[in-house]
Structure formats: structure tokens, C-alpha cells
Design a protein around this motif. Structure first.
Motif, PDB file in Angstrom:
ATOM      1  N   SER A  79       0.842  -1.196   0.000  1.00  0.00           N
ATOM      2  CA  SER A  79       0.000   0.000   0.000  1.00  0.00           C
ATOM      3  C   SER A  79       0.876   1.244   0.000  1.00  0.00           C
ATOM      4  CB  SER A  79      -0.928   0.024   1.219  1.00  0.00           C
ATOM      5  OG  SER A  79      -0.170   0.070   2.415  1.00  0.00           O
ATOM      6  N   ASP A 105      -8.042   3.084  -3.523  1.00  0.00           N
ATOM      7  CA  ASP A 105      -9.091   3.077  -2.497  1.00  0.00           C
ATOM      8  C   ASP A 105      -9.339   4.535  -2.126  1.00  0.00           C
ATOM      9  OD1 ASP A 105     -10.587   2.877  -0.177  1.00  0.00           O
ATOM     10  OD2 ASP A 105      -8.927   2.124   1.051  1.00  0.00           O
ATOM     11  N   SER A 106     -10.295   5.160  -2.811  1.00  0.00           N
ATOM     12  CA  SER A 106     -10.493   6.606  -2.680  1.00  0.00           C
ATOM     13  C   SER A 106     -10.959   7.029  -1.286  1.00  0.00           C
ATOM     14  CB  SER A 106     -11.501   7.096  -3.723  1.00  0.00           C
ATOM     15  OG  SER A 106     -12.748   6.440  -3.550  1.00  0.00           O
ATOM     16  N   PHE A 118     -11.819  -2.857   1.356  1.00  0.00           N
ATOM     17  CA  PHE A 118     -11.904  -2.433  -0.042  1.00  0.00           C
ATOM     18  C   PHE A 118     -12.180  -3.637  -0.951  1.00  0.00           C
ATOM     19  CE2 PHE A 118      -9.801  -1.822  -4.162  1.00  0.00           C
ATOM     20  CZ  PHE A 118     -10.416  -0.660  -4.602  1.00  0.00           C
ATOM     21  N   ASN A 126     -15.618  -4.296  -3.199  1.00  0.00           N
ATOM     22  CA  ASN A 126     -15.471  -4.049  -4.636  1.00  0.00           C
ATOM     23  C   ASN A 126     -15.238  -5.275  -5.503  1.00  0.00           C
ATOM     24  OD1 ASN A 126     -15.253  -0.878  -4.988  1.00  0.00           O
ATOM     25  ND2 ASN A 126     -14.169  -1.409  -3.114  1.00  0.00           N
ATOM     26  N   THR A 163     -14.980   0.011  -9.592  1.00  0.00           N
ATOM     27  CA  THR A 163     -13.644  -0.112  -9.018  1.00  0.00           C
ATOM     28  C   THR A 163     -12.607   0.513  -9.944  1.00  0.00           C
ATOM     29  OG1 THR A 163     -14.298  -2.207  -8.004  1.00  0.00           O
ATOM     30  CG2 THR A 163     -11.954  -1.720  -8.065  1.00  0.00           C
ATOM     31  N   TYR A 215      -9.099   0.454 -11.134  1.00  0.00           N
ATOM     32  CA  TYR A 215      -7.937  -0.432 -11.093  1.00  0.00           C
ATOM     33  C   TYR A 215      -7.241  -0.459 -12.445  1.00  0.00           C
ATOM     34  CZ  TYR A 215     -10.644  -3.952 -13.646  1.00  0.00           C
ATOM     35  OH  TYR A 215     -11.379  -4.618 -14.597  1.00  0.00           O
TER      36      TYR A 215
END
Length: 391
Positions: free
Chosen positions: A53, A78-79, A87, A91, A102, A104
Motif C-alpha cells: 500500500s 481506495d479513494s 476495499f 469491490n 472499481t 484499477y
């Protein structure tokens, strides 16, 4: 059939590496995301899944790490900053994958620096500074018409009535259409490989050309055309090792002998059928495509059983599903000899023949030599007409 056809889209490296790790960096600038938004990067290293992350500040974030070879990865944003586990649960669907909402991006992580830029979202992002990702974009663009054709054939199959879908003629027609499309796909992949002998994507494309039941005579020359660097990589050497093993069941080889018990517990040996053409038919009661193919096999058996031809069915059913195996034999009218050790994918004969997908078959001549493989639909009848004469 559709899953097998779209196998090429996965392009997931399946072989382990033992090379020295090399550093990678992913630098991204995506819109104006800011705290509490987070970015997640997920990829596989060998048998392990790595998730990382990074905080996002004014749309910018960075990932660093080490890899031994290019790896297929997915980048998420992940807004709302809910955290990776939440998350994913919000999603992703286990069957259908990420939701439409989502954000991505699929990409390859390779040594060096990969740059990602977008004015608003990962889905619209541009990837630069990466030869593997450049090659991947070119290959996907070339394959796009084929994928669209596959989708159209799938929609045609879904639109058919239940009666049509159960019709042998309709199933054979769909099989023929997918086969033609697979041939087109293989031709395009071969062209890509020959034009890009030093691309890592060529090594992965070769896996797709091979499919679940490779023909060594077709695949080995393509492998030999790759650059020495690719062939001598750990993954290249393991592919070479796999090709050498596949020669055991290549067309022209003597079929490896085996013994398994029939439905009554009596031992049956493949070599006891010498003097006849024998189709070794790998299937299972739980295999939908196998059951759909069985009417074709039954029809062919009835047509040629009086002309020095028989079938040896090898089931990949489980010990706990013996009753289902026996019921399927009766229901589908499989009159020929059926054997199994009831060990599922660990079936000894399936392992010996390198069977990783079913239905799959091998046609053996009276001298015990493999003369054809994977004869589906009308292809089996056509081959037997060639060998035994038209009836």
C-alpha cells in the motif's frame, strides 16, 4: 471452451524463478486524489501473493520492491481509505471479479522504473518506461478482434434455445467456430513471437500457443527461435524441461503403458489392446464439456467398432464419486471399457500422459504408436475415415 480460449488473457507466469532479485519502482500521478485515499499493488511472487500500500498526496504515489522477473500485477485506488480487506470485500466478487465502479489497472511490474499517469483514474492511465507493458499493449491490440469474435460466438451460444444447446449438431458447430478462432489466435501469437524473439511477452505467448495439451512438434521450433537470453532464463530452462517431458506422449511416440481397474475391479492394461486402433479418452462424470462430447464419441464408436477400433475410457472421478461415474457411464451409453483409479487429477494415467484439462484423448494405432490427439466433434470421425476407410 470460452475459458480455454481466453486463457491467453491471463498471462500469469506459472514457473518459479531462482534468479537474483532486481529492484523496481512504480511512480504514479493519478488525478488529484489525496488523503485518506490509498493505492494498493497486488502481484504474485512464486506461490505467494504480495500486497503493498502507499499513501496518495495530490495524486502522487510510489511503490518500490524487488522482483526476479516481470510479474503480472493489479493496481487499485481506495479513494475512501477504508483499508485493503474492506476495499476488496466491497469491490470484488469471487465469480465476476471487480465491480464496474472499481478503479484499477492491470500491468506488468519489471525491473527499473514504470511510470503511470492519468488526469482522472487508473482505468484511463498511460504506462510508460516499460518495454514489457509496451509489448503487452501491442499484443492486446492485435488480439482485440479475436476476443470480440469469441464474445460474439459466446453470445450466439447463450442465445440458443435449451433444445438447440443440447443438439449434437449445434455443439459441433460451436466447437468448430471456436476451433477456427483458436487457430486464428495461435497464428497471430506465432507472428508476434517470431517478430519479438527477445520479448518476455513472447515467452508467455508461447505458453498460450501451447495451451493445456501442447504439441511438441509445433511448440519446440517456436521455443528454439527465442533469443538465447530468454531460453537460458530460469523460466526458459523450465519450459525446455517441460517440452522434453512432453515428448513422451508426442505424436509418433509409443503410448506409455498403464494398468487401471475397470468398473468391476478387474485390472485392464493398455497394451492388451495391441492390434487395434484405440482411443484413450480422458473424461469425468463432473466434466460438463466431456458429457457434451460423449454423444459424438458414442456415435463414432458405433460407426467404427466393427473395423478394428475401440475406446478405453479413463475417468478422473474421485473415490467418493464412484457412483456418479457409474451412473454417467450408463446415462451416456458408454459401452466400451472404462477404467479409473478414482484419484481425481492425480489419476496415474492422466499424470503419465500430462493431462491437465479434459476432455482429452489420444488415438493409438495397432502397433501402440500415438497417431493423433484431442480429436473433438467431427475431427474424430474424419481421422478414423482417413485411417480405416469411409463407412
Amino acid at each position: 471452451m470460452k475459458r480455454s480460449f481466453l486463457y491467453l488473457l491471463a498471462f500469469l507466469p506459472a514457473l518459479a524463478f531462482a534468479q537474483n532479485a532486481q529492484p523496481f519502482t512504480i511512480k504514479a500521478k493519478v488525478g488529484k486524489y489525496d488523503k485518506p485515499a490509498q493505492a494498493f499493488l497486488a502481484y504474485r511472487l512464486g506461490a505467494n501473493t504480495v500486497t503493498d500500500s502507499a499513501a496518495i498526496v495530490n495524486g502522487e504515489f510510489t511503490f518500490t520492491g524487488t522482483i526476479t522477473n516481470p510479474v503480472n500485477a493489479t493496481l487499485f485506488i481506495d479513494s475512501k481509505g477504508v483499508g485493503f480487506n474492506k476495499f476488496v470485500s466491497q469491490n470484488f466478487n469471487e465469480s465476476t471479479g471487480p465491480s464496474k465502479a472499481t478503479d484499477y489497472l492491470g500491468l506488468y511490474v519489471e525491473k527499473g522504473t514504470v511510470n503511470i499517469t492519468s488526469a482522472d483514474s487508473l482505468k484511463q492511465a498511460k504506462i510508460t518506461g516499460s518495454k514489457v507493458n509496451d509489448d503487452d499493449a501491442r499484443l492486446k491490440a492485435a488480439l482485440k478482434p479475436i476476443v470480440e469474435k469469441a464474445r460474439a460466438i459466446s453470445m450466439e451460444a447463450q442465445a440458443a434455445t435449451p433444445v438447440q444447446q443440447q443438439s449434437a449438431a449445434f455443439q459441433n458447430s460451436m466447437t468448430a467456430k471456436y476451433k477456427a478462432l483458436q487457430d486464428e489466435q495461435r497464428s497471430m501469437l506465432k507472428t508476434f513471437i517470431s517478430s519479438n524473439p527477445d520479448s518476455y511477452l513472447s515467452l508467455l505467448a508461447l505458453t498460450s500457443v501451447s495451451g493445456p495439451s501442447p504439441d511438441v512438434a509445433e511448440v519446440e521450433p517456436i521455443f528454439n527461435s527465442l533469443s538465447e537470453e530468454l531460453k537460458n532464463s530460469d523460466q526458459g530452462r523450465q519450459l525446455r524441461y517441460s517440452l522434453d517431458n512432453l515428448k513422451i506422449t508426442a505424436i509418433g511416440s509409443i503410448a506409455p503403458d498403464f494398468i487401471q481397474n475397470d468398473v468391476n475391479g478387474k485390472a485392464v492394461q493398455l497394451s492388451s489392446f495391441r492390434g487395434k486402433y484405440v482411443l484413450i479418452d480422458f473424461w469425468a462424470s463432473w466434466c460438463g464439456p466431456c458429457r457434451q462430447e460423449n454423444p459424438n464419441v458414442v456415435r463414432t464408436y458405433q460407426k467404427y467398432k466393427g473395423k478394428n477400433f475401440t475406446i478405453l475410457g479413463v475417468s478422473l472421478d474421485k473415490e467418493t464419486a464412484k457412483d456418479a461415474w457409474l451412473a454417467a457411464i450408463k446415462s451416456d451409453g458408454l459401452e466400451w471399457t472404462q477404467v479409473s483409479d478414482l484419484k481425481f487429477w492425480n489419476n496415474m494415467a492422466a499424470t503419465l500422459y500430462g493431462v491437465h484439462a479434459i476432455p482429452q484423448n489420444f488415438l493409438i494405432d495397432p502397433q501402440g504408436k500415438i497417431v493423433a490427439k484431442n480429436l473433438r466433434g467431427d475431427a474424430l470421425d474424419d481421422k478414423l475415415q482417413e485411417l480405416l476407410g469411409k463407412i
